[in-house]
Motif scaffolding. Structure first.
Motif, PDB file in Angstrom:
ATOM      1  N   ASP A  60      -5.636   0.480   4.499  1.00  0.00           N
ATOM      2  CA  ASP A  60      -5.044  -0.826   4.195  1.00  0.00           C
ATOM      3  C   ASP A  60      -4.605  -0.909   2.734  1.00  0.00           C
ATOM      4  N   THR A  62      -3.600   1.558   0.833  1.00  0.00           N
ATOM      5  CA  THR A  62      -2.379   2.355   0.684  1.00  0.00           C
ATOM      6  C   THR A  62      -1.168   1.589   1.206  1.00  0.00           C
ATOM      7  N   ARG A  63      -1.317   0.979   2.379  1.00  0.00           N
ATOM      8  CA  ARG A  63      -0.205   0.191   2.919  1.00  0.00           C
ATOM      9  C   ARG A  63       0.163  -0.952   1.960  1.00  0.00           C
ATOM     10  N   ARG A  66       2.010   0.499  -1.081  1.00  0.00           N
ATOM     11  CA  ARG A  66       3.379   0.869  -0.692  1.00  0.00           C
ATOM     12  C   ARG A  66       4.256  -0.364  -0.457  1.00  0.00           C
ATOM     13  N   CYS A  97      -0.038   6.195   7.117  1.00  0.00           N
ATOM     14  CA  CYS A  97      -0.184   4.920   6.394  1.00  0.00           C
ATOM     15  C   CYS A  97       0.475   4.964   5.022  1.00  0.00           C
ATOM     16  N   GLY A  98       0.995   6.129   4.629  1.00  0.00           N
ATOM     17  CA  GLY A  98       1.717   6.215   3.363  1.00  0.00           C
ATOM     18  C   GLY A  98       1.076   7.083   2.303  1.00  0.00           C
TER      19      GLY A  98
END
Length: 119
Positions: A60, A62-63, A66, A97-98
């Motif tokens: 979460d 990381t999202r 981003r 998730c990036g």
């Protein structure tokens, strides 16, 4: 470095210190976003992100990074997952998730050095 476990924090900080890296510690994903939100562009070059943490996990966080929730200046920071789960599906989840890359725990000094030099 984003890590909730005190022992992992100390071991990782020692390893990174041996490699001459300066470390800022966040204890969960939300704490990392809060730190980044007030940090100037260029202050951080890379994030080592634990995946399983309370409050906000690494996926979460990381999202959110981003998506610009830590400031647009940090959206493209390199994020390397740190996780005890070493299955291929886990790596794929991190990338999906990036996150940019993946390190399985326990981390060895040479493996960490090689990965950081890659970025």
């Amino acid at each position: 470095m984003v890590e909730d476990n005190p022992i992992n924090q100390q071991v990782s900080k020692l390893m990174l210190g041996k490699l001459n890296y300066e470390v800022t510690l966040a204890e969960n994903g939300q704490h990392a976003i809060d730190i980044l939100a007030v940090a100037p562009a260029g202050r951080f070059h890379l994030i080592l992100m634990d995946c399983q943490m309370p409050i906000m996990d690494g996926f979460d966080a990381t999202r959110a990074i981003r998506a610009g929730q830590a400031g647009s200046k940090h959206q493209q920071l390199t994020i390397i997952a740190l996780t005890a789960n070493a299955m291929d599906e886990d790596k794929q989840q991190c990338l999906a998730c990036g996150m940019d890359d993946y390190l399985a725990k326990p981390i060895q000094l040479q493996t960490l050095k090689d990965k950081l030099e890659q970025y």
